[in-house]
Design an enzyme around this catalytic site. Structure first.
Site, PDB file in Angstrom:
ATOM      1  N   ARG A  92      -9.621  10.821  -4.416  1.00  0.00           N
ATOM      2  CA  ARG A  92      -9.601   9.427  -3.906  1.00  0.00           C
ATOM      3  C   ARG A  92     -10.638   9.268  -2.776  1.00  0.00           C
ATOM      4  O   ARG A  92     -11.350   8.283  -2.692  1.00  0.00           O
ATOM      5  CB  ARG A  92      -8.227   9.062  -3.343  1.00  0.00           C
ATOM      6  N   ALA A 101      -8.517 -11.947  -6.169  1.00  0.00           N
ATOM      7  CA  ALA A 101      -8.859 -12.032  -4.741  1.00  0.00           C
ATOM      8  C   ALA A 101     -10.218 -12.695  -4.525  1.00  0.00           C
ATOM      9  O   ALA A 101     -10.355 -13.601  -3.696  1.00  0.00           O
ATOM     10  CB  ALA A 101      -8.850 -10.627  -4.130  1.00  0.00           C
ATOM     11  N   TYR A 116      -5.858  13.496  -3.259  1.00  0.00           N
ATOM     12  CA  TYR A 116      -6.498  12.672  -2.208  1.00  0.00           C
ATOM     13  C   TYR A 116      -7.960  13.064  -2.014  1.00  0.00           C
ATOM     14  O   TYR A 116      -8.755  12.220  -1.591  1.00  0.00           O
ATOM     15  CB  TYR A 116      -5.689  12.717  -0.902  1.00  0.00           C
ATOM     16  N   HIS A 168      -0.307   2.098   5.946  1.00  0.00           N
ATOM     17  CA  HIS A 168      -0.005   3.304   5.162  1.00  0.00           C
ATOM     18  C   HIS A 168      -1.013   4.424   5.359  1.00  0.00           C
ATOM     19  O   HIS A 168      -1.133   5.306   4.522  1.00  0.00           O
ATOM     20  CB  HIS A 168       0.106   2.934   3.674  1.00  0.00           C
ATOM     21  N   ASN A 182      -3.624  -0.723   2.260  1.00  0.00           N
ATOM     22  CA  ASN A 182      -4.611   0.119   1.572  1.00  0.00           C
ATOM     23  C   ASN A 182      -5.082   1.244   2.474  1.00  0.00           C
ATOM     24  O   ASN A 182      -5.250   1.062   3.678  1.00  0.00           O
ATOM     25  CB  ASN A 182      -5.803  -0.732   1.118  1.00  0.00           C
ATOM     26  N   VAL A 183      -5.370   2.368   1.841  1.00  0.00           N
ATOM     27  CA  VAL A 183      -5.851   3.522   2.601  1.00  0.00           C
ATOM     28  C   VAL A 183      -7.378   3.645   2.496  1.00  0.00           C
ATOM     29  O   VAL A 183      -7.973   4.550   3.058  1.00  0.00           O
ATOM     30  CB  VAL A 183      -5.148   4.828   2.151  1.00  0.00           C
ATOM     31  N   GLY A 229      -3.087  -9.720  -2.919  1.00  0.00           N
ATOM     32  CA  GLY A 229      -3.104  -8.543  -3.785  1.00  0.00           C
ATOM     33  C   GLY A 229      -2.060  -7.487  -3.489  1.00  0.00           C
ATOM     34  O   GLY A 229      -2.353  -6.294  -3.547  1.00  0.00           O
ATOM     35  N   THR A 230      -0.850  -7.928  -3.195  1.00  0.00           N
ATOM     36  CA  THR A 230       0.238  -6.939  -3.071  1.00  0.00           C
ATOM     37  C   THR A 230       1.437  -7.413  -3.882  1.00  0.00           C
ATOM     38  O   THR A 230       1.758  -8.607  -3.875  1.00  0.00           O
ATOM     39  CB  THR A 230       0.654  -6.679  -1.607  1.00  0.00           C
ATOM     40  N   SER A 231       2.087  -6.466  -4.562  1.00  0.00           N
ATOM     41  CA  SER A 231       3.247  -6.821  -5.384  1.00  0.00           C
ATOM     42  C   SER A 231       4.490  -7.079  -4.530  1.00  0.00           C
ATOM     43  O   SER A 231       5.515  -7.497  -5.051  1.00  0.00           O
ATOM     44  CB  SER A 231       3.534  -5.692  -6.380  1.00  0.00           C
TER      45      SER A 231
HETATM   46  P1  OAD Z   1       0.670  -2.804  -6.238  1.00  0.00           P
HETATM   47  O1  OAD Z   1      -0.072  -2.017  -7.278  1.00  0.00           O
HETATM   48  O2  OAD Z   1       2.144  -2.652  -6.171  1.00  0.00           O
HETATM   49  O3  OAD Z   1       0.368  -4.335  -6.431  1.00  0.00           O
HETATM   50  C1  OAD Z   1      -0.934  -4.795  -6.643  1.00  0.00           C
HETATM   51  C2  OAD Z   1      -0.911  -6.291  -6.689  1.00  0.00           C
HETATM   52  O4  OAD Z   1      -2.264  -6.742  -6.820  1.00  0.00           O
HETATM   53  C3  OAD Z   1      -0.109  -6.892  -7.861  1.00  0.00           C
HETATM   54  O5  OAD Z   1       0.724  -7.936  -7.382  1.00  0.00           O
HETATM   55  C4  OAD Z   1      -1.208  -7.427  -8.782  1.00  0.00           C
HETATM   56  O6  OAD Z   1      -0.780  -8.617  -9.460  1.00  0.00           O
HETATM   57  C5  OAD Z   1      -2.307  -7.771  -7.778  1.00  0.00           C
HETATM   58  N1  OAD Z   1      -3.669  -7.771  -8.325  1.00  0.00           N
HETATM   59  C6  OAD Z   1      -4.193  -7.065  -9.347  1.00  0.00           C
HETATM   60  N2  OAD Z   1      -5.496  -7.343  -9.497  1.00  0.00           N
HETATM   61  C7  OAD Z   1      -5.811  -8.247  -8.542  1.00  0.00           C
HETATM   62  C8  OAD Z   1      -7.010  -8.924  -8.146  1.00  0.00           C
HETATM   63  N3  OAD Z   1      -8.171  -8.719  -8.781  1.00  0.00           N
HETATM   64  N4  OAD Z   1      -6.954  -9.791  -7.105  1.00  0.00           N
HETATM   65  C9  OAD Z   1      -5.786 -10.004  -6.447  1.00  0.00           C
HETATM   66  N5  OAD Z   1      -4.631  -9.400  -6.766  1.00  0.00           N
HETATM   67  C10 OAD Z   1      -4.642  -8.534  -7.790  1.00  0.00           C
HETATM   68  O7  OAD Z   1      -0.021  -2.454  -4.835  1.00  0.00           O
HETATM   69  P2  OAD Z   1       0.542  -2.659  -3.357  1.00  0.00           P
HETATM   70  O8  OAD Z   1       1.424  -3.845  -3.279  1.00  0.00           O
HETATM   71  O9  OAD Z   1      -0.635  -2.576  -2.455  1.00  0.00           O
HETATM   72  O10 OAD Z   1       1.724   3.062  -0.712  1.00  0.00           O
HETATM   73  O11 OAD Z   1       1.399  -1.353  -3.186  1.00  0.00           O
HETATM   74  C11 OAD Z   1       2.043  -1.116  -1.970  1.00  0.00           C
HETATM   75  C12 OAD Z   1       2.118   0.364  -1.701  1.00  0.00           C
HETATM   76  O12 OAD Z   1       2.692   1.057  -2.791  1.00  0.00           O
HETATM   77  C13 OAD Z   1       0.787   1.032  -1.531  1.00  0.00           C
HETATM   78  O13 OAD Z   1       0.243   0.894  -0.228  1.00  0.00           O
HETATM   79  C14 OAD Z   1       1.071   2.458  -1.822  1.00  0.00           C
HETATM   80  C15 OAD Z   1       1.986   2.301  -3.013  1.00  0.00           C
HETATM   81  O14 OAD Z   1       2.879   3.274  -3.213  1.00  0.00           O
HETATM   82  C16 OAD Z   1       1.494   4.350  -0.458  1.00  0.00           C
HETATM   83  O15 OAD Z   1       0.733   5.041  -1.098  1.00  0.00           O
HETATM   84  C17 OAD Z   1       2.237   4.885   0.703  1.00  0.00           C
END
Ligand code: OAD
Length: 223
Positions: free
Chosen positions: A56, A211, A53, A104, A87-88, A169-171
């Site tokens: 980061r 995004a 971290y 988070h 996001n952090v 932008g979240t999976s």
């Molecule tokens: P992920 O890495 O799981 O997902 C990222 C998402 O962003 C995916 O759906 C990609 O398709 C999408 N993506 C990639 N590039 C992009 C772009 N340029 N524009 C838009 N979308 C794009 O990340 P999160 O869903 O944020 O937690 O992950 C959730 C949590 O898992 C995080 O907060 C973290 C992690 O473990 C902790 O650290 C506690």
């Protein structure tokens, strides 16, 4: 005034140069996520986690908000907007958004291992032996896997009231954050921006773009 709630994930910061979590073979900056983002990982090797971290946190100084962060901040002028971010990083703050819930945690905050309620601003490195006033080791103010998500209730409250719910932008792999979608009103407009397939149903408008490109398409739905 329309109430807009935006759930963001790593993808919104990708074009600012911050890696997402699940796009690189399950590794986050070359580490297994559970090694650096779980309470078990912390207990097994706190020095490794602090170092991770620290890097980061230092990286934050070299990245900037992108046009998607600025677009959301500009919505504040005509709408009641709440950003709920997983996001952090601090790119929503630096982009100018005024109401932000960090589900988070935040890289620029630390806390004692003995107290999860009092946080301290921190933009520098922390090491083993750096103690809070209560004598507890300082640790990043990050919600790791295996820990409670204290801001979840506030996030649910906001989501329940949204006229427009936007996901960027979240999976949607990580709970409870992903479950916020279940709290939207039945007549809320739900829009998602992500270039990849997601576990969403047909009622969600999916803008399959990055995004920074996708936010421009939002205008037609927000009017
Ligand atoms: P992920 O890495 O799981 O997902 C990222 C998402 O962003 C995916 O759906 C990609 O398709 C999408 N993506 C990639 N590039 C992009 C772009 N340029 N524009 C838009 N979308 C794009 O990340 P999160 O869903 O944020 O937690 O992950 C959730 C949590 O898992 C995080 O907060 C973290 C992690 O473990 C902790 O650290 C506690």
């Amino acid at each position: 005034m329309k109430k807009i709630v935006v759930l963001t994930g790593a993808g919104i910061s990708a074009e600012s140069g911050i890696s997402t979590f699940r796009d690189a073979n399950g590794l986050w900056e070359n580490h297994d996520i559970m090694e650096v983002a779980s309470i078990e990982g912390w207990n097994a090797n706190p020095q490794l986690v602090l170092d991770f971290y620290n890097v980061r946190r230092a990286q934050l100084k070299s990245v900037k908000p992108n046009s998607a962060h600025y677009f959301l901040a500009n919505l504040d002028s005509n709408h009641d907007v709440t950003i709920i971010t997983q996001n952090v990083d601090d790119l929503h703050e630096r982009g100018g958004s005024s109401k932000i819930i960090h589900l988070h945690g935040e890289l620029n905050k630390v806390r004692s291992v003995r107290n999860d309620e009092v946080t301290f601003d921190c933009t520098e490195n922390i090491f083993l032996g750096d103690l809070a006033k209560d004598g507890g080791q300082l640790r990043p103010h990050i919600v790791w896997f295996g820990e409670m998500v204290p801001m979840m209730d506030a996030a649910i409250e906001e989501t329940l009231q949204a006229d427009i719910f936007i996901i960027i932008g979240t999976s949607l792999q990580v709970y409870p954050a992903a479950s916020l979608l279940d709290y939207t009103k039945t007549d809320a407009k739900v829009i998602c921006i992500d270039p990849n397939e997601l576990p969403i149903n047909n009622n969600v408008i999916h803008i399959k773009k990055s995004a920074t490109e996708g936010v421009n398409d939002l205008v037609q739905y927000i009017k």
